[in-house]
Scaffold this motif. Sequence first.
Motif, short mmCIF file in Angstrom:
data_model
loop_
_atom_site.label_atom_id
_atom_site.label_comp_id
_atom_site.label_asym_id
_atom_site.label_seq_id
_atom_site.Cartn_x
_atom_site.Cartn_y
_atom_site.Cartn_z
N LEU A 146 -2.95 -25.19 -8.78
CA LEU A 146 -2.41 -25.02 -7.44
C LEU A 146 -0.90 -25.23 -7.43
O LEU A 146 -0.14 -24.44 -6.86
N LYS A 147 -0.45 -26.28 -8.10
CA LYS A 147 0.98 -26.58 -8.13
C LYS A 147 1.78 -25.46 -8.80
O LYS A 147 2.84 -25.06 -8.30
N LYS A 148 1.25 -24.92 -9.90
CA LYS A 148 1.94 -23.80 -10.58
C LYS A 148 2.07 -22.59 -9.66
O LYS A 148 3.11 -21.94 -9.61
N GLY A 149 1.01 -22.29 -8.94
CA GLY A 149 1.05 -21.15 -8.02
C GLY A 149 2.06 -21.35 -6.90
O GLY A 149 2.76 -20.42 -6.50
N LEU A 150 2.16 -22.57 -6.41
CA LEU A 150 3.11 -22.86 -5.33
C LEU A 150 4.55 -22.90 -5.83
O LEU A 150 5.47 -22.52 -5.10
N GLN A 151 4.75 -23.31 -7.07
CA GLN A 151 6.11 -23.36 -7.63
C GLN A 151 6.75 -21.97 -7.67
O GLN A 151 7.96 -21.84 -7.56
N VAL A 152 5.93 -20.93 -7.77
CA VAL A 152 6.44 -19.56 -7.77
C VAL A 152 7.21 -19.27 -6.48
O VAL A 152 8.23 -18.58 -6.49
N LEU A 153 6.75 -19.84 -5.37
CA LEU A 153 7.40 -19.60 -4.07
C LEU A 153 8.48 -20.62 -3.76
O LEU A 153 9.14 -20.54 -2.72
N ALA A 154 8.68 -21.57 -4.65
CA ALA A 154 9.65 -22.64 -4.40
C ALA A 154 11.04 -22.30 -4.94
O ALA A 154 11.86 -23.17 -5.13
N THR A 155 11.28 -21.03 -5.17
CA THR A 155 12.59 -20.63 -5.66
C THR A 155 13.60 -20.68 -4.52
O THR A 155 13.27 -20.42 -3.37
N PRO A 156 14.84 -21.01 -4.86
CA PRO A 156 15.86 -21.08 -3.81
C PRO A 156 16.16 -19.69 -3.21
O PRO A 156 15.98 -18.68 -3.89
N ILE A 157 16.58 -19.70 -1.98
CA ILE A 157 16.96 -18.45 -1.32
C ILE A 157 18.24 -17.93 -1.95
O ILE A 157 19.17 -18.68 -2.21
N TYR A 172 -2.27 -16.54 0.37
CA TYR A 172 -1.54 -16.84 -0.88
C TYR A 172 -2.30 -17.85 -1.73
O TYR A 172 -2.42 -17.67 -2.95
N LEU A 173 -2.83 -18.90 -1.14
CA LEU A 173 -3.55 -19.92 -1.90
C LEU A 173 -4.77 -19.32 -2.61
O LEU A 173 -5.06 -19.65 -3.76
N ILE A 174 -5.47 -18.43 -1.95
CA ILE A 174 -6.66 -17.80 -2.53
C ILE A 174 -6.26 -16.80 -3.60
O ILE A 174 -6.81 -16.79 -4.71
N LYS A 175 -5.27 -15.96 -3.29
CA LYS A 175 -4.87 -14.89 -4.21
C LYS A 175 -4.11 -15.39 -5.43
O LYS A 175 -4.32 -14.92 -6.54
N SER A 176 -3.22 -16.36 -5.25
CA SER A 176 -2.28 -16.72 -6.31
C SER A 176 -2.44 -18.13 -6.86
O SER A 176 -1.79 -18.47 -7.84
N CYS A 177 -3.26 -18.95 -6.24
CA CYS A 177 -3.37 -20.35 -6.67
C CYS A 177 -4.78 -20.75 -7.09
O CYS A 177 -5.03 -21.91 -7.40
#
Length: 155
Positions: A139-150, A49-54
């Motif tokens: 990097l932070k923007k890419g990780l925020q995509v996955l930080a959505t609530p369940i 994920y870090l390589i592909k999306s961040c």
Amino acid sequence: MALDTAKSRRLEDYGFRLDHRTRWIDNDMYDHMNNSVYYFLFDSVVNAYLIKSCGLHPPTSDLIGLVVHSHCDYFAPVGFPAVIELGLRVVKLGKSSVTYEIGVFEKDQEEVKAVGEFVHVFVDRHTRRPRADGMGTQLKKGLQVLATPIKISKL
């Protein structure tokens, strides 16, 4: 995280997924995937994920992620031959650190087999200390995509 919460995870709870085909060598003497392989898979899904999306390129980046904590709760075995679906989400995002949750599912089965946690602290490659700008904007923007609530389904 409470074990009941972890056991209730479904693949749709995770924003990024990666498939892995188990190998004969992944099994241990008890005929299921060895616990060390789970950690290998956690590292693989996070870094994919870090390589592909961040935009992270580990071999040349001045910013690297150091694992400072990891654990896994096991609920049911997986073994060869199987296709595993790994789900990834971000449960906590700081200035220079991120806490990931990884769900391990066997293809075409709803029940989660294991849930892991993996914590990265992003640091300067040379000093091994966090940078003043933390992990940086991309990097932070890419990780925020996955930080959505369940999503909570209603009964």
